[in-house]
Design a protein around this motif. Structure first.
Motif, mmCIF file in Angstrom:
data_model
loop_
_atom_site.group_PDB
_atom_site.id
_atom_site.type_symbol
_atom_site.label_atom_id
_atom_site.label_comp_id
_atom_site.label_asym_id
_atom_site.label_seq_id
_atom_site.Cartn_x
_atom_site.Cartn_y
_atom_site.Cartn_z
ATOM 1 N N GLU A 195 -3.688 3.309 -3.598
ATOM 2 C CA GLU A 195 -3.616 2.446 -2.413
ATOM 3 C C GLU A 195 -4.714 1.405 -2.435
ATOM 4 O OE1 GLU A 195 -2.480 3.964 1.704
ATOM 5 O OE2 GLU A 195 -3.006 5.833 0.708
ATOM 6 N N ILE A 196 -5.924 1.855 -2.794
ATOM 7 C CA ILE A 196 -7.057 0.927 -2.804
ATOM 8 C C ILE A 196 -6.815 -0.176 -3.832
ATOM 9 C CG2 ILE A 196 -9.521 0.715 -3.302
ATOM 10 C CD1 ILE A 196 -9.832 3.607 -2.265
ATOM 11 N N ILE A 213 -5.781 2.621 5.765
ATOM 12 C CA ILE A 213 -5.373 3.745 4.921
ATOM 13 C C ILE A 213 -5.536 5.019 5.746
ATOM 14 C CG2 ILE A 213 -5.910 5.075 2.834
ATOM 15 C CD1 ILE A 213 -6.765 2.417 1.531
ATOM 16 N N LEU A 224 -4.769 -3.007 -2.582
ATOM 17 C CA LEU A 224 -5.313 -3.766 -1.439
ATOM 18 C C LEU A 224 -5.211 -5.279 -1.617
ATOM 19 C CD1 LEU A 224 -8.599 -1.980 -0.336
ATOM 20 C CD2 LEU A 224 -6.713 -2.616 1.142
ATOM 21 N N LEU A 284 0.832 -1.205 0.000
ATOM 22 C CA LEU A 284 0.000 0.000 0.000
ATOM 23 C C LEU A 284 0.869 1.258 0.000
ATOM 24 C CD1 LEU A 284 -2.573 -1.673 0.430
ATOM 25 C CD2 LEU A 284 -3.164 -0.184 2.319
ATOM 26 N N ARG A 320 -6.754 -3.642 6.645
ATOM 27 C CA ARG A 320 -5.688 -2.861 5.982
ATOM 28 C C ARG A 320 -6.030 -1.386 6.148
ATOM 29 N NH1 ARG A 320 -4.218 -6.980 6.574
ATOM 30 N NH2 ARG A 320 -3.673 -8.638 5.127
ATOM 31 N N ALA A 363 -10.889 -3.050 4.224
ATOM 32 C CA ALA A 363 -10.184 -1.774 4.091
ATOM 33 C C ALA A 363 -10.700 -0.833 5.165
ATOM 34 C CB ALA A 363 -10.429 -1.181 2.714
ATOM 35 N N CYS A 383 -13.212 0.256 -3.147
ATOM 36 C CA CYS A 383 -12.718 -0.841 -2.307
ATOM 37 C C CYS A 383 -13.528 -2.097 -2.562
ATOM 38 C CB CYS A 383 -12.826 -0.494 -0.821
ATOM 39 S SG CYS A 383 -11.644 0.708 -0.274
ATOM 40 N N LYS A 403 -10.977 -9.661 3.692
ATOM 41 C CA LYS A 403 -10.032 -8.549 3.604
ATOM 42 C C LYS A 403 -10.848 -7.270 3.801
ATOM 43 C CE LYS A 403 -6.079 -8.476 1.152
ATOM 44 N NZ LYS A 403 -5.203 -8.517 -0.008
ATOM 45 N N ALA A 444 -12.381 -5.894 -1.731
ATOM 46 C CA ALA A 444 -12.413 -5.854 -0.274
ATOM 47 C C ALA A 444 -13.778 -6.380 0.174
ATOM 48 C CB ALA A 444 -12.210 -4.433 0.225
ATOM 49 N N VAL A 503 -15.651 -2.523 4.392
ATOM 50 C CA VAL A 503 -14.976 -1.232 4.519
ATOM 51 C C VAL A 503 -15.362 -0.597 5.855
ATOM 52 C CG1 VAL A 503 -14.663 1.072 3.538
ATOM 53 C CG2 VAL A 503 -15.050 -0.877 2.023
#
Lengths: 662, 149, 294
Positions: free
Chosen positions: A658-659, B51, A662, A120, B49, B22, B67, B20, B72, B75
């Protein structure tokens, strides 16, 4: 693009749960990553040298450091990159310690997560843009909120460096809690004797402005340029005309209980809280003043008093005085708002606060004070008789997760020991009993002091809690456990003194929200780092001192006060202030001038500007960011229909990248 | 009706599948709260994960959609508590914005459990752990999101 | 008003007069108490100091029996039963392995759905003090009592949720509704010695003796209780206390239900005063609450 990835072992803090070599190996294969390596301590000098060397030798143009939280070392590595010749904003931190190695136990899982985190960061850094720091001017004045010993000490230090400083104090005199104390532990200096000279020093300094009866109304702006609105409540006495002769309060016919004396004594409706008050100017308590109650009474049937105005030779009494709002600018703010006492009335075992002869330590201080309401006699508030057997109970509210606060209030062991000693000094026949959980006398000469109280002053220390207090036959019966002998103890006491804990003032939340500084679950202000930045807050330009951050005794309050002053002075000594360039930027070609961002901005940092559009051959309005005011929160970006406004360092492109990673 | 493909995906990946997630964290409260969970060595599942953003108000609804589109399974947006926003009012914007987005998700048939918000202050390391644990449980129940392809 | 009634062992043995008087009060006020069929031990002290699982499983068994009666609420008079039933109920409202174990033992699921009330709570809060006041026929004028709550009725506060744990007022207020005077005294929640009655009698004599002394010092003529253990400790042991500490207490220990029943005009004969070791009847006669022939 040549990205370098530097993975820190952090001793074993990271490498114990994250296979750093594997992370290096996997990430080295990522597209755009040119070089990847690990080191034991990346933040150390050799670690930084390693990064610089790699940048030069491998020709890296942006780097990712995989280490601790960016709040700790982002600055360090940006500086390091800058020294190696690349723009400091082409650096990203992958937080693989706080967010990975410290919160997972399974090495395989943690390693996989660490690789993801690095991926990321690599994605983000690939979209980083070189940025240039901006500079803003500094208003070279300091605001101190709170005029207790902490605020006073800070003001003295700043005035000594010849910078202007303003103290805002809620009460009518500075001095705070310390002004109420009799003696101070462990040296038994008289509190007034050591505080009064300091109060006089600040009041006489040409660099210090003191606003008493004042509170902070509003704060805006940012470091170097805080705009503060101060409400100066109507004192009803003109500070400039009053000479402090005292004729007014001698004449005033109204008597009410004195809050300063914990309601043990009486004061007039026009009063100075204590003889050494600074400024030595009385204040009219409008609730109780006859002039005001007559004025407020319907129809004006009551006869107004007005005695104080008649007696004053200097025309200082001003019944028509109004609250005043003062607006000033400051470069830095020191918060010194102190503490309040825990309210023991939640404890049924101590009688829900209904027994008059169960008092707090602050009551005891006022009684012990020779200028206090009892003239230095330790009495029973119920009948005024001198107390002989006095039980002290420690940890009232402190260390109690159920009804009080979980933390130790830190000063109660010492002040209780001091009270036990003072009791004996005031009355040779008296006997002190102290119920305690643990004695925490960590401090210079503290343990020796407690020992002295036990050995030389005959205070009986009982390790255990009190289960019940009740009145019987004019005595207060205290029943508790002595856990050392295993016996139940019952003491027929004249007076019970509760060592109530120190808690945050109820207004702290409001103040924290005004200042944008965080507070913890106990509503104490949170320092920027518990060890390395104990007087700073995360909001630059705002510093903490004294008990508003955590319970502190006088030496610690004074020490943090000087520390905060140094931090504030360090700021003021700069010619101009460096500002992170992580702020909003408008793409004029895209901006349609819809003004959605202007409305969304919490700081009014966006103006509209007319430009000449060469392509369209016309004039049109576009948004323009005022650099000095923008804080980079990014609220404008979301409302922009054209994606014309973006935040440098947290741009849409970077986040999307960044997304995707993932 | 569950989409047969989803069901198939669920069955085939039931054992090895780990969600997973985000998480968009504001720099001042929630990111610092997650840091505190680390310094206090509180363990939580590794599915998240993070951000980092300046403010929860920086989160564009498109980020959330992106996402979910990119695989993902859930979220999370975490920011300062009401009234505590470092930028005065960013979290109020976020709160309104994502209340609407959540409605939109319901309308679109996206399991609303996949999208959550939490208010975690810098001193709430424990709360962060609780939020992550509960979220991971919820997303596990919701199952994997459809693959990108 | 219909309740599943859980008497517990004491109310069928040493505290029969409590059982009888409670039922009389219920009858007079139109509260229906249907005894839970086949009720078993509530899991009080012997169980809960030895085995947590047993101390939960026993009361839950009773609550399951009550559930079958389709009664949504269980009422009990004994403070210990009340405490155990409440504790178990609160425990079962949480979910975890322990709860599953209990359900496995009992062979039925239970999630704390049956509410548990003390009879005092039913009188004061459900029937209502105000309603009760209108039903009082014989005011207990001139009677000075010390309300004694003991340890189990109000502790822990978040379990029983009945009244303040340090400074309860429910019985005091009830007594005032009946026309009696509740003296102010500090020992409302002191320990009477409770389950040490047989194993460590001297402890009980000291603790119960202190309570009697305090009630006497504060001017009480009788102690009002809501717990059969308190009653038996203070009543049965009173002669031993007198002997050991050379005292001359003659302090009747009366259940609140007995006084409520008297105030509602229930015949004295039905209330089991003859079972008391310290006979309350002379005092009640002196205050003209009962008459020799009544």
């Amino acid at each position: 693009m040549k990205i370098g990835v530097f993975i820190c072992h952090c001793g074993t803090n990271i490498s114990a749960t994250v296979d750093v070599e594997k992370v290096a190996q996997v990430t080295s294969k990522l597209a755009k990553v040119h070089f990847s390596t690990t080191y034991l301590y990346m933040c150390s000098n050799p670690g930084q040298e390693l990064i610089k060397k790699a940048i030069k030798e491998k020709g890296l143009d942006r780097i990712v450091v995989c280490s601790c939280s960016p709040s700790l070392h982002e600055k360090t590595f940006r500086k390091c990159a800058e020294e190696a010749g690349i723009n400091p904003y082409l650096v990203e931190i992958a937080n693989i310690r706080e967010h990975c190695s410290w919160v997972h136990r399974d090495k395989k899982e943690a390693t996989l997560k660490a690789i993801d985190i690095v991926r990321l960061a690599v994605a983000k850094v690939s979209r980083d843009k070189p940025l240039v720091k901006t500079y803003v001017p500094i208003e070279k004045r300091v605001l101190i909120i709170g005029g207790g010993i902490s605020g006073i000490q800070s003001a003295i230090d700043i005035a000594f460096a010849k910078y202007p400083v303003t103290i805002v104090e809620r009460e009518s005199s500075i001095g705070g809690r310390m002004a109420r104390f009799d003696k101070t532990f462990p040296t038994l200096d008289c509190a007034a004797c050591i505080l009064t000279p300091k109060m006089v020093t600040v009041s006489q300094s040409q660099y210090v402005t003191i606003y008493t009866c004042s509170e902070i109304e509003e704060v805006s702006g940012h470091v170097g340029d805080f705009k503060v609105k101060i409400r100066k409540r109507a004192r009803s006495v003109d500070i400039n005309k009053c000479t402090g002769c005292g004729a007014c309060y001698a004449k005033c016919p109204v008597k009410v209980s004195a809050k300063f004396d914990m309601n043990l004594g009486l004061r007039k409706a026009i009063y100075v809280p204590f003889p050494q008050a600074v400024p030595n100017v009385p204040v009219i308590d409008r609730q109780n003043c006859l002039w005001f109650s007559a004025k407020n009474a319907s129809g004006g049937t009551k006869k107004a008093c007005g005695l104080c105005k008649k007696i004053c030779n200097f025309g200082a009494i001003d019944y028509d005085m109004q609250d005043e709002i003062i607006e000033e600018k400051f470069g830095a703010i020191i918060v010194a708002t102190g503490f309040t006492q825990f309210d023991h009335s939640v404890y049924g075992e101590y009688g829900y606060g209904k027994y008059k002869d169960v008092v707090t330590g602050l009551h005891f201080e006022r009684m012990a004070s020779s200028s206090g309401p009892t003239g230095g006699k330790i009495i029973r508030p119920s009948d005024g008789k001198e107390a002989r057997d006095v039980v002290f109970i420690q940890c009232v509210g402190s260390r109690d997760e159920q009804k009080g606060v979980p933390y130790c209030s830190r000063i109660c062991c010492m002040y209780t020991a001091k009270h036990a000693l003072l009791l004996k000094e005031h009355n040779k026949d008296a006997q002190a009993y102290v119920f305690y959980i643990d004695i925490r006398a960590a401090g210079k000469n503290y343990e020796e002091f407690v020992k002295k109280v036990q050995d030389e002053y005959g205070a009986i220390y009982l390790r255990g809690r009190v289960s019940r207090i009740f009145e019987k036959g004019g005595k207060i019966i205290v029943r508790g456990a002595d856990t050392l002998s295993g016996a139940q103890i019952e003491i027929k006491a004249d007076l019970v003194v509760l060592a109530t804990g120190l808690i945050a003032r109820p207004e702290t939340v409001k103040l924290a929200q005004m200042l944008h500084i965080p507070y913890d679950q106990n509503r104490l202000f949170t320092e920027a780092h518990p060890k390395l930045a104990p007087v700073e807050t995360v909001t630059s330009g705002i510093f903490l001192t004294g008990a508003c951050q955590s319970p502190k005794d006088i030496p610690d309050s004074v020490a943090t006060a000087s520390a905060a002053s140094v931090k504030a002075l360090g700021l003021l000594l700069q010619d101009k202030l460096e500002k992170e360039p992580l702020i909003a930027k408008v793409d004029r070609n895209l901006c349609s001038g819809c003004r959605a961002c202007v409305v969304a901005c919490p700081f009014n940092a966006i103006d509209m500007k007319e430009i000449e559009d060469r392509a369209l051959k016309c004039k049109r309005d576009v948004a323009e960011v005022v650099e000095g005011v923008c804080t980079g929160c990014g609220n404008c970006t979301v409302v922009c229909r054209m994606s014309a406004i973006d935040i440098e360092g947290f741009s849409n492109r970077q986040i999307m990248e960044e997304i995707e990673a993932l | 009706m569950i989409n047969p493909r989803t069901q198939e995906l669920k069955n085939s990946r039931a054992e090895s599948w780990e969600p997973k997630i985000a998480a968009f964290l504001c720099n001042w409260c929630s990111y610092a709260g997650a840091d505190l969970a680390g310094t206090s060595r509180r363990e939580y599942p590794p599915n998240i994960r993070i951000i980092r953003l300046p403010c929860s108000g920086r989160v564009n609804p498109l980020f959330v959609l992106k996402c979910l589109m990119d695989g993902a399974d859930g979220v999370l947006i975490a920011g300062c508590h009401t009234g505590d926003c470092h930028y005065s009012e960013g979290n109020y914007y976020a709160r309104r914005r994502f209340a609407i987005l959540k409605k939109l998700f319901e309308f679109l048939g996206i399991d609303p459990r996949r999208f959550q918000m939490a208010w975690v202050s810098a001193s709430e390391g424990d709360k962060w752990v609780k939020v992550v644990k509960e979220l991971v449980e919820e997303i596990k129940k919701a199952g994997p999101i459809l693959a990108k392809s | 008003m219909k309740y599943a009634y859980f008497p517990g062992c004491s109310l069928h043995s040493t505290a029969r007069e409590y059982d009888r008087s409670a039922k009389e009060v219920a009858l007079a006020l139109g509260i229906e108490l249907a005894e839970i069929p086949d009720w078993i031990c509530c899991g009080a002290t012997p169980a809960h100091i030895t085995m947590q699982l047993l101390s939960i499983a026993l009361p839950v068994k009773n609550l399951l029996l009550a559930k079958k009666m389709e009664a949504c609420e269980v009422v009990t008079c004994c403070a210990a039963c009340f405490n155990r039933l409440k504790t178990a109920n609160k425990f079962m409202k949480q979910r975890g392995e322990e709860q599953l174990k209990i359900e496995k033992i009992l062979g039925e699921p239970y999630r704390g759905e049956v509410e548990v009330r003390h009879f005092l709570d039913v009188l004061v809060n459900v029937f209502g003090s105000k309603n009760l006041e209108t039903r009082v026929i014989k005011r207990l004028k001139g009677l000075k009592v010390a309300s004694y709550y003991g340890c189990l009725l109000n502790r822990l506060k978040d379990v029983t949720g009945l009244d303040d744990e340090e400074e309860p007022r429910m019985i005091d207020d009830l007594m005032e509704v009946l026309g009696a005077e509740a003296v102010k005294w500090p020992y409302k929640t002191e320990c009477c010695g409770a389950s040490f009655s047989l194993t460590k009698t001297d402890v009980v004599l000291k603790l119960s003796g202190d309570i009697l002394q305090m009630a006497y010092d504060e001017g009480a003529q009788a102690i009002v209780v809501a717990c059969p253990m308190c009653q038996s400790n203070l009543d049965i042991r009173q002669a031993m206390v007198n002997k050991k500490y050379k005292k001359n207490f003659n302090m009747p220990i009366i259940y609140f239900t007995q006084l409520v029943a008297l105030a509602l005009g229930v015949e004295m004969k039905k209330l089991g005063f003859e079972k008391h070791m310290v006979d309350p009847r002379p005092l009640l006669k002196e205050k003209e609450i009962i008459f020799s022939k009544a």
